[in-house]
Scaffold this active site. Structure first.
Site, PDB file in Angstrom:
ATOM      1  N   LEU A 250       0.815  -1.224   0.000  1.00  0.00           N
ATOM      2  CA  LEU A 250       0.000   0.000   0.000  1.00  0.00           C
ATOM      3  C   LEU A 250       0.844   1.268   0.000  1.00  0.00           C
ATOM      4  O   LEU A 250       0.298   2.367  -0.094  1.00  0.00           O
ATOM      5  CB  LEU A 250      -0.902   0.027   1.252  1.00  0.00           C
ATOM      6  CG  LEU A 250      -2.262  -0.682   1.198  1.00  0.00           C
ATOM      7  CD1 LEU A 250      -2.097  -2.178   0.976  1.00  0.00           C
ATOM      8  CD2 LEU A 250      -3.043  -0.440   2.478  1.00  0.00           C
TER       9      LEU A 250
ATOM     10  N   TYR B 284       1.324   9.884 -10.185  1.00  0.00           N
ATOM     11  CA  TYR B 284       0.539   8.910  -9.433  1.00  0.00           C
ATOM     12  C   TYR B 284      -0.161   7.938 -10.378  1.00  0.00           C
ATOM     13  O   TYR B 284       0.010   6.721 -10.262  1.00  0.00           O
ATOM     14  CB  TYR B 284      -0.483   9.660  -8.574  1.00  0.00           C
ATOM     15  CG  TYR B 284      -1.352   8.779  -7.699  1.00  0.00           C
ATOM     16  CD1 TYR B 284      -0.820   8.098  -6.604  1.00  0.00           C
ATOM     17  CD2 TYR B 284      -2.721   8.652  -7.955  1.00  0.00           C
ATOM     18  CE1 TYR B 284      -1.622   7.301  -5.796  1.00  0.00           C
ATOM     19  CE2 TYR B 284      -3.530   7.869  -7.149  1.00  0.00           C
ATOM     20  CZ  TYR B 284      -2.981   7.193  -6.067  1.00  0.00           C
ATOM     21  OH  TYR B 284      -3.777   6.417  -5.257  1.00  0.00           O
TER      22      TYR B 284
HETATM   23  N1  LIG Z   1      -7.774   6.246   0.237  1.00  0.00           N
HETATM   24  C1  LIG Z   1      -8.243   6.167  -0.977  1.00  0.00           C
HETATM   25  O1  LIG Z   1      -9.325   6.704  -1.276  1.00  0.00           O
HETATM   26  C2  LIG Z   1      -7.464   5.402  -2.037  1.00  0.00           C
HETATM   27  C3  LIG Z   1      -8.000   5.338  -3.313  1.00  0.00           C
HETATM   28  C4  LIG Z   1      -7.285   4.657  -4.272  1.00  0.00           C
HETATM   29  C5  LIG Z   1      -6.097   4.026  -3.962  1.00  0.00           C
HETATM   30  N2  LIG Z   1      -5.601   4.104  -2.705  1.00  0.00           N
HETATM   31  C6  LIG Z   1      -4.306   3.453  -2.473  1.00  0.00           C
HETATM   32  O2  LIG Z   1      -4.313   2.810  -1.208  1.00  0.00           O
HETATM   33  C7  LIG Z   1      -3.038   2.955  -0.583  1.00  0.00           C
HETATM   34  C8  LIG Z   1      -3.196   3.547   0.799  1.00  0.00           C
HETATM   35  O3  LIG Z   1      -3.794   4.826   0.681  1.00  0.00           O
HETATM   36  P1  LIG Z   1      -4.200   5.698   1.959  1.00  0.00           P
HETATM   37  O4  LIG Z   1      -5.432   6.440   1.618  1.00  0.00           O
HETATM   38  O5  LIG Z   1      -4.173   4.852   3.164  1.00  0.00           O
HETATM   39  O6  LIG Z   1      -3.016   6.743   1.957  1.00  0.00           O
HETATM   40  P2  LIG Z   1      -2.031   7.160   3.155  1.00  0.00           P
HETATM   41  O7  LIG Z   1      -1.251   8.290   2.647  1.00  0.00           O
HETATM   42  O8  LIG Z   1      -2.812   7.335   4.404  1.00  0.00           O
HETATM   43  O9  LIG Z   1      -1.144   5.860   3.315  1.00  0.00           O
HETATM   44  C9  LIG Z   1      -0.004   5.615   2.545  1.00  0.00           C
HETATM   45  C10 LIG Z   1       1.083   5.154   3.480  1.00  0.00           C
HETATM   46  O10 LIG Z   1       2.254   4.850   2.724  1.00  0.00           O
HETATM   47  C11 LIG Z   1       3.377   5.389   3.397  1.00  0.00           C
HETATM   48  N3  LIG Z   1       4.434   5.626   2.400  1.00  0.00           N
HETATM   49  C12 LIG Z   1       4.437   6.510   1.378  1.00  0.00           C
HETATM   50  N4  LIG Z   1       5.584   6.414   0.676  1.00  0.00           N
HETATM   51  C13 LIG Z   1       6.322   5.428   1.260  1.00  0.00           C
HETATM   52  C14 LIG Z   1       7.589   4.872   1.024  1.00  0.00           C
HETATM   53  N5  LIG Z   1       8.359   5.303   0.017  1.00  0.00           N
HETATM   54  N6  LIG Z   1       8.035   3.883   1.846  1.00  0.00           N
HETATM   55  C15 LIG Z   1       7.288   3.444   2.877  1.00  0.00           C
HETATM   56  N7  LIG Z   1       6.074   3.945   3.157  1.00  0.00           N
HETATM   57  C16 LIG Z   1       5.587   4.927   2.362  1.00  0.00           C
HETATM   58  C17 LIG Z   1       2.865   6.663   4.015  1.00  0.00           C
HETATM   59  O11 LIG Z   1       3.671   7.145   5.064  1.00  0.00           O
HETATM   60  C18 LIG Z   1       1.494   6.214   4.488  1.00  0.00           C
HETATM   61  O12 LIG Z   1       1.542   5.645   5.770  1.00  0.00           O
HETATM   62  C19 LIG Z   1      -2.181   3.809  -1.512  1.00  0.00           C
HETATM   63  O13 LIG Z   1      -1.356   2.977  -2.280  1.00  0.00           O
HETATM   64  C20 LIG Z   1      -3.190   4.485  -2.405  1.00  0.00           C
HETATM   65  O14 LIG Z   1      -2.655   4.755  -3.672  1.00  0.00           O
HETATM   66  C21 LIG Z   1      -6.253   4.791  -1.743  1.00  0.00           C
END
Ligand SMILES: NC(=O)c1ccc[n+]([C@@H]2O[C@H](COP(=O)([O-])OP(=O)(O)OC[C@H]3O[C@@H](n4cnc5c(N)ncnc54)[C@H](O)[C@@H]3O)[C@@H](O)[C@H]2O)c1
EC number: 4.1.1.35
Length: 422
Positions: A161, A233
């Site tokens: 994630l 992205y």
């Molecule tokens: N929340 C949504 O609506 C949504 C929609 C589509 C896709 N997603 C995908 O789900 C996943 C989680 O999203 P979220 O909403 O929880 O976002 P978020 O930003 O809360 O969580 C992402 C996490 O990844 C960590 N991170 C970022 N870059 C990193 C790296 N290089 N190494 C280690 N950790 C790293 C961040 O610190 C964070 O804890 C993401 O991949 C996102 O693309 C989320």
């Protein structure tokens, strides 16, 4: 006749002796009272001194006592209830980005199901607070690590994630977003290959770009601008999907790809400029709810527990092709604004601003595949989910007010003056 002189002399002598005696008694009484007074003074001084010393000791000891209490609490920390799983059924699971919004809820679910969970996060947008209730649990480990660097651990499943998810966060450093989604994904696929683990990629509905078909099903190839401001992205996730299938075909790695649509709930970022968080914050702070354009654009939001159940179902299924996970219930942005305003009980007005560039008019997942192949569909009603998110935001605002920091909602800005609803 008896002469009076000897009698007088006698009397005078007796009086003088009495006088002397009286003087002596008075002197002794004076000395005794002085000594007693000093003694009483000294005693009270001593008592005051003792009191002061006791107060000082108390002052020094109080924080130590508090710390000991905290330590005792942490030794006997109450964790959420965790199922017992036999060695055979218990899996070692890695969640990259596990301290973020979705990742922390996934951590809760897998921990409570009885698995061993390792969270890897670089805390770019994630927070220790999101998973602190598991710290110290024998099935839990938290590693501060950037997935752009290789990782060597032994695991059975990887939920990948790690990636910033909201436009302000992923546009903050587009090169880093690209590295995380490309090099980071290669590193995790390399790990999966080495240890024979199954990897689930958290992909996104953004791979469909600004869609020309509605609703979007998995066989739609998308409509993405490869050099636009969101490309770091959108294209990052598209190439991450490509990498998964290259590893599957060439190296036999088991992969699962979830195309996640807009999700909301507690622990989402308060000021990342997305529509739900913006409206809730604005309503709670009594500020106008800002709607771009007429507000007739539609969005569909799923509650985070529905998504987490979908991710786990997909990981444990035999579906290796991409699967949409989202809530197909569509609402206009204006409906969202009104609903949130009512649920918060806010007197905020709704303010219409000029239409945002690149703002998709409609976005809605086609979830037939998830229904048929995973037996999954969202079950949490919108109002119920919103109430939970509002409760969380209220608590966060209180927490931040106590810590002297109150964020202002910021609309997502793509470039000067350009905003859109996410
Ligand atoms: N929340 C949504 O609506 C949504 C929609 C589509 C896709 N997603 C995908 O789900 C996943 C989680 O999203 P979220 O909403 O929880 O976002 P978020 O930003 O809360 O969580 C992402 C996490 O990844 C960590 N991170 C970022 N870059 C990193 C790296 N290089 N190494 C280690 N950790 C790293 C961040 O610190 C964070 O804890 C993401 O991949 C996102 O693309 C989320």
């Amino acid at each position: 006749m008896v002469s009076k002189a000897p009698l007088l002399r006698l009397l005078t002598a007796v009086n003088r002796r009495r006088m002397k005696l009286l003087v002596v008694i008075a002197f002794v009484a004076y000395v005794a009272s002085a000594v007693w007074g000093n003694f009483v003074n000294m005693r009270s001084l001593q008592e005051n001194g003792e009191q002061k010393i006791e107060n000082k000791i108390e002052e020094a000891v109080a924080p130590l006592r508090e710390k000991i209490r905290d330590l005792e609490k942490s030794f006997t920390q109450k964790y959420p209830p965790v199922k017992f799983l036999s060695e055979k059924d218990r899996k070692r699971i890695l969640i990259t980005g596990g301290a973020g919004f979705v990742g922390s809820h996934l951590t809760d679910k897998l921990m409570m199901d009885g698995h061993e969970v390792t969270v890897v996060d670089n805390f770019f947008t994630g927070r220790k607070r999101n998973v602190e209730h598991w710290i110290g649990h024998e099935n839990f480990e938290l590693i501060n690590h950037d997935v752009v660097e290789p990782l060597y651990i032994e695991v059975d499943q990887i939920y990948h994630l790690a990636s910033p998810a909201s436009p302000p966060n992923y546009m903050y450093n587009p090169i880093k977003t690209l590295k995380t989604n490309t090099i980071g994904t290669l590193n995790m696929l390399g790990l999966a290959k080495r240890v024979g683990a199954r990897l689930l990629l958290a992909s996104t509905s953004e791979v469909y770009g600004d869609p020309e078909v509605h609703p979007q099903s998995e066989d739609y190839w998308g409509h993405v601008n490869p050099i636009g401001p969101r490309a770091c992205y959108d294209e990052g996730k598209r190439v991450a999907e490509t990498m998964c299938y290259a590893y599957m075909k060439q190296e036999g790695v088991e992969v699962r790809v979830a195309r996640i649509f807009n999700t909301f709930g507690p622990r989402m970022h308060m000021n990342d400029g997305r529509v739900v968080s913006n409206f809730i914050l604005q309503a709670l702070q009594g500020e106008p709810l800002t709607v771009y354009g007429s507000g007739s654009q539609t969005r569909a939001f799923q509650y985070v527990s529905d998504l987490v159940n979908g991710l786990v179902a997909l990981m444990n299924s035999n579906v290796s092709s991409p699967v949409n996970l989202g809530n197909p219930e569509e609402h206009t942005i204006l409906e969202f604004a009104q609903l949130i305003k009512n649920l918060v009980g806010s007197g905020s007005e709704i303010q219409f601003l000029s239409e945002a560039q690149d703002d998709p008019q409609r976005r809605k997942p086609d979830i037939q595949k998830a229904k048929l192949m995973l037996g999954w569909e969202p079950v949490v009603p919108l109002e119920e989910g919103l109430n939970k998110a509002i409760h969380y935001f209220r608590k966060e605002l209180e927490y931040q007010a106590n810590n002297q920091y109150i964020p202002k909602p910021k609309p997502a800005r793509i470039k000067k003056g350009r905003t859109r609803h996410n």
